[in-house]
Design a protein around this motif. Sequence first.
Motif, PDB file in Angstrom:
ATOM      1  N   LEU A 137       0.934  -1.389  -0.092  1.00 16.97           N
ATOM      2  CA  LEU A 137      -0.163   0.062  -0.044  1.00 16.97           C
ATOM      3  C   LEU A 137       0.849   1.311  -0.051  1.00 16.97           C
ATOM      4  N   SER A 138       1.983   1.227   0.731  1.00 16.86           N
ATOM      5  CA  SER A 138       2.767   2.324   0.861  1.00 16.86           C
ATOM      6  C   SER A 138       3.439   2.657  -0.373  1.00 16.86           C
ATOM      7  N   GLN A 139       4.086   1.552  -0.944  1.00 16.45           N
ATOM      8  CA  GLN A 139       4.674   1.775  -2.252  1.00 16.45           C
ATOM      9  C   GLN A 139       3.876   2.175  -3.410  1.00 16.45           C
ATOM     10  N   ALA A 140       2.663   1.715  -3.242  1.00 16.13           N
ATOM     11  CA  ALA A 140       1.770   2.151  -4.272  1.00 16.13           C
ATOM     12  C   ALA A 140       1.468   3.631  -4.343  1.00 16.13           C
ATOM     13  N   LEU A 175       0.183   5.828 -16.777  1.00 17.81           N
ATOM     14  CA  LEU A 175       0.102   4.517 -15.886  1.00 17.81           C
ATOM     15  C   LEU A 175       0.082   3.353 -16.986  1.00 17.81           C
ATOM     16  N   GLU A 176      -0.894   3.812 -17.949  1.00 15.89           N
ATOM     17  CA  GLU A 176      -0.901   2.347 -18.860  1.00 15.89           C
ATOM     18  C   GLU A 176       0.419   2.182 -19.702  1.00 15.89           C
ATOM     19  N   THR A 177       0.918   3.359 -19.993  1.00 15.95           N
ATOM     20  CA  THR A 177       2.230   3.272 -20.911  1.00 15.95           C
ATOM     21  C   THR A 177       3.293   2.508 -19.996  1.00 15.95           C
ATOM     22  N   GLU A 178       3.458   3.061 -18.789  1.00 15.03           N
ATOM     23  CA  GLU A 178       4.418   2.831 -17.611  1.00 15.03           C
ATOM     24  C   GLU A 178       4.295   1.273 -17.413  1.00 15.03           C
ATOM     25  N   LEU A 179       3.198   0.855 -17.037  1.00 14.77           N
ATOM     26  CA  LEU A 179       3.027  -0.276 -16.519  1.00 14.77           C
ATOM     27  C   LEU A 179       3.251  -1.464 -17.721  1.00 14.77           C
ATOM     28  N   ALA A 180       2.764  -1.073 -18.924  1.00 14.85           N
ATOM     29  CA  ALA A 180       2.965  -1.934 -19.919  1.00 14.85           C
ATOM     30  C   ALA A 180       4.131  -2.488 -20.394  1.00 14.85           C
ATOM     31  N   ALA A 195       7.390   0.976 -14.361  1.00 16.41           N
ATOM     32  CA  ALA A 195       6.706   1.333 -13.293  1.00 16.41           C
ATOM     33  C   ALA A 195       7.866   1.453 -12.064  1.00 16.41           C
ATOM     34  N   GLY A 196       8.753   0.500 -12.107  1.00 14.50           N
ATOM     35  CA  GLY A 196       9.466   0.403 -10.886  1.00 14.50           C
ATOM     36  C   GLY A 196       9.132   0.044  -9.476  1.00 14.50           C
ATOM     37  N   VAL A 197       7.906  -0.703  -9.485  1.00 17.01           N
ATOM     38  CA  VAL A 197       7.221  -1.292  -8.415  1.00 17.01           C
ATOM     39  C   VAL A 197       7.047  -2.741  -8.727  1.00 17.01           C
ATOM     40  N   ASP A 198       6.741  -3.751  -7.594  1.00 15.80           N
ATOM     41  CA  ASP A 198       6.424  -4.983  -7.749  1.00 15.80           C
ATOM     42  C   ASP A 198       5.075  -5.103  -8.200  1.00 15.80           C
ATOM     43  N   ARG A 199       4.665  -6.435  -8.683  1.00 16.17           N
ATOM     44  CA  ARG A 199       3.442  -6.739  -9.234  1.00 16.17           C
ATOM     45  C   ARG A 199       2.188  -6.294  -8.607  1.00 16.17           C
ATOM     46  N   ALA A 200       2.272  -6.683  -7.065  1.00 13.97           N
ATOM     47  CA  ALA A 200       1.304  -6.385  -6.219  1.00 13.97           C
ATOM     48  C   ALA A 200       0.863  -4.718  -6.264  1.00 13.97           C
ATOM     49  N   ALA A 201       1.750  -3.958  -6.117  1.00  9.57           N
ATOM     50  CA  ALA A 201       1.691  -2.620  -6.401  1.00  9.57           C
ATOM     51  C   ALA A 201       1.198  -2.156  -7.509  1.00  9.57           C
ATOM     52  N   ARG A 202       1.797  -2.758  -8.850  1.00  9.16           N
ATOM     53  CA  ARG A 202       1.273  -2.509  -9.903  1.00  9.16           C
ATOM     54  C   ARG A 202      -0.456  -2.503 -10.167  1.00  9.16           C
ATOM     55  N   ASP A 203      -0.733  -3.785  -9.801  1.00 13.25           N
ATOM     56  CA  ASP A 203      -2.175  -4.109  -9.719  1.00 13.25           C
ATOM     57  C   ASP A 203      -2.878  -3.140  -9.048  1.00 13.25           C
ATOM     58  N   LEU A 204      -2.413  -2.659  -7.804  1.00 10.94           N
ATOM     59  CA  LEU A 204      -3.250  -1.776  -7.032  1.00 10.94           C
ATOM     60  C   LEU A 204      -3.328  -0.516  -7.590  1.00 10.94           C
ATOM     61  N   VAL A 205      -2.370  -0.037  -8.102  1.00 14.14           N
ATOM     62  CA  VAL A 205      -2.261   1.336  -8.765  1.00 14.14           C
ATOM     63  C   VAL A 205      -3.110   1.212  -9.978  1.00 14.14           C
ATOM     64  N   ALA A 206      -3.254   0.232 -10.890  1.00 15.54           N
ATOM     65  CA  ALA A 206      -3.868   0.245 -12.031  1.00 15.54           C
ATOM     66  C   ALA A 206      -5.412   0.039 -11.679  1.00 15.54           C
ATOM     67  N   ALA A 208      -8.252   3.293 -12.408  1.00 12.61           N
ATOM     68  CA  ALA A 208      -9.307   2.884 -13.195  1.00 12.61           C
ATOM     69  C   ALA A 208     -10.669   2.911 -12.439  1.00 12.61           C
ATOM     70  N   MET A 209     -10.903   2.921 -11.137  1.00  7.60           N
ATOM     71  CA  MET A 209     -12.098   2.894 -10.530  1.00  7.60           C
ATOM     72  C   MET A 209     -12.313   4.309 -10.404  1.00  7.60           C
ATOM     73  N   TRP A 210     -11.390   5.333 -10.153  1.00  7.40           N
ATOM     74  CA  TRP A 210     -11.847   6.828 -10.115  1.00  7.40           C
ATOM     75  C   TRP A 210     -12.180   7.180 -11.379  1.00  7.40           C
ATOM     76  N   SER A 211     -11.369   6.981 -12.497  1.00  7.33           N
ATOM     77  CA  SER A 211     -11.721   7.238 -13.762  1.00  7.33           C
ATOM     78  C   SER A 211     -13.099   6.746 -14.423  1.00  7.33           C
ATOM     79  N   GLU A 212     -13.254   5.483 -14.249  1.00  7.59           N
ATOM     80  CA  GLU A 212     -14.754   5.204 -14.369  1.00  7.59           C
ATOM     81  C   GLU A 212     -15.590   5.840 -13.711  1.00  7.59           C
ATOM     82  N   ASP A 213     -15.762   6.177 -12.417  1.00 10.21           N
ATOM     83  CA  ASP A 213     -16.581   6.617 -11.543  1.00 10.21           C
ATOM     84  C   ASP A 213     -17.009   8.195 -12.017  1.00 10.21           C
ATOM     85  N   GLY A 214     -15.772   8.688 -12.207  1.00 15.73           N
ATOM     86  CA  GLY A 214     -15.962  10.334 -12.524  1.00 15.73           C
ATOM     87  C   GLY A 214     -16.353  10.379 -13.942  1.00 15.73           C
TER      88      GLY A 214
END
Length: 344
Positions: A176-179, A199-204, A208-219, A223-229
């Motif tokens: 959580l802190s890393q993300a 983010l889509e570009t860097e994660l792809a 990104a420079g973060v581990d897989r779990a943090a990448r998933d959390l970030v994405a 995505a949740m905020w963007s869709e909701d907004g």
Amino acid sequence: MQSVIELSDRARDIFRLVVEGYLETGQPIGSRTLSRSGLNLSAASIRNVMADLEDAGLLAAPHTSAGRMPTDRGLRLFVDGIMQAAEPSPEERAAIARGLEEGGRVETAVAAATAALSGLSHCAGLVLVPPREMVLRQVGFMPLSDNQALAVLVGADGSLENRVLDLAPGTSPTTLSQASNFLTERLVGLTLGEARARLETELADGRAGVDRAARDLVARGIAMWSEDGARRPVLIVRGQARLIDPAAAADLDRVRQLLDELEGKEEIARVLDSAREGRSTRIFIGSENTLFALSGSSVIAAPYRGPDGRVVGVVGVIGPTRLNYARVVPMVDFTAQALSRLMR
């Protein structure tokens, strides 16, 4: 539904006078009143025609000794087939234009024009504007439990939004802190749309420079905020107090119901949003829409367009079904056209 052409000339004239009289006074119109309106018919003949119109579902009597008033179905027939619209006066056009010329943010000008529309129509003014894109200042995740976190988004304007996010099993506080650190470092100053694209570009490409779990959390968080907004419209309401006029004193329960409906902006926004598909002004009358069945309200709404000609929002008014449709419909249409010019 019965059409105007199916009414005889006599029935059409009587129906029109009943509706126009009711819209002007708010009171049922009786046969004696109509017999003095130049119809050259006896009160008994008028009563017979009114009874036929009642049987057809176009008129109703609030009680047996009263005159008649239009039903929602009758109002629809009147609006679609009989009403003669009156163009806004130069003074009314100027009042709406002054609101749009207030300057500053587009949203401020739109709100001012909506307030002017409210004053001229004696209704509450409504406008659905494009969703605002928040510029990010800080993003973070706070643990709530082993399987949930609170995603916190702070905007550059000081606005704050929270969302509860489900966590994958085994997500640690370190993840959580890393993300959180990654998001704040990379996305400050960007809108949600810009942040998601970066983010889509860097994660792809693995930058990104973060581990897989943090990448998933970030994405998932972005995505949740963007869709909701994107699906949360911005609804501006002006002039609610105009709904409480002397004519409404005898029907306070209906007014309270309508004010309650205005508090539920998401439902009102959905009604307005349905007017996006129309090429011109749309009219929603009373029980035609389940939201207004209890309050007996009508909405008149028209879409306005951006520089590319696509619909970007909707402007309108809401008030009792006893509206001066002939005057208010063109006024809403003029405001929508003025907003379209402002957006260019």
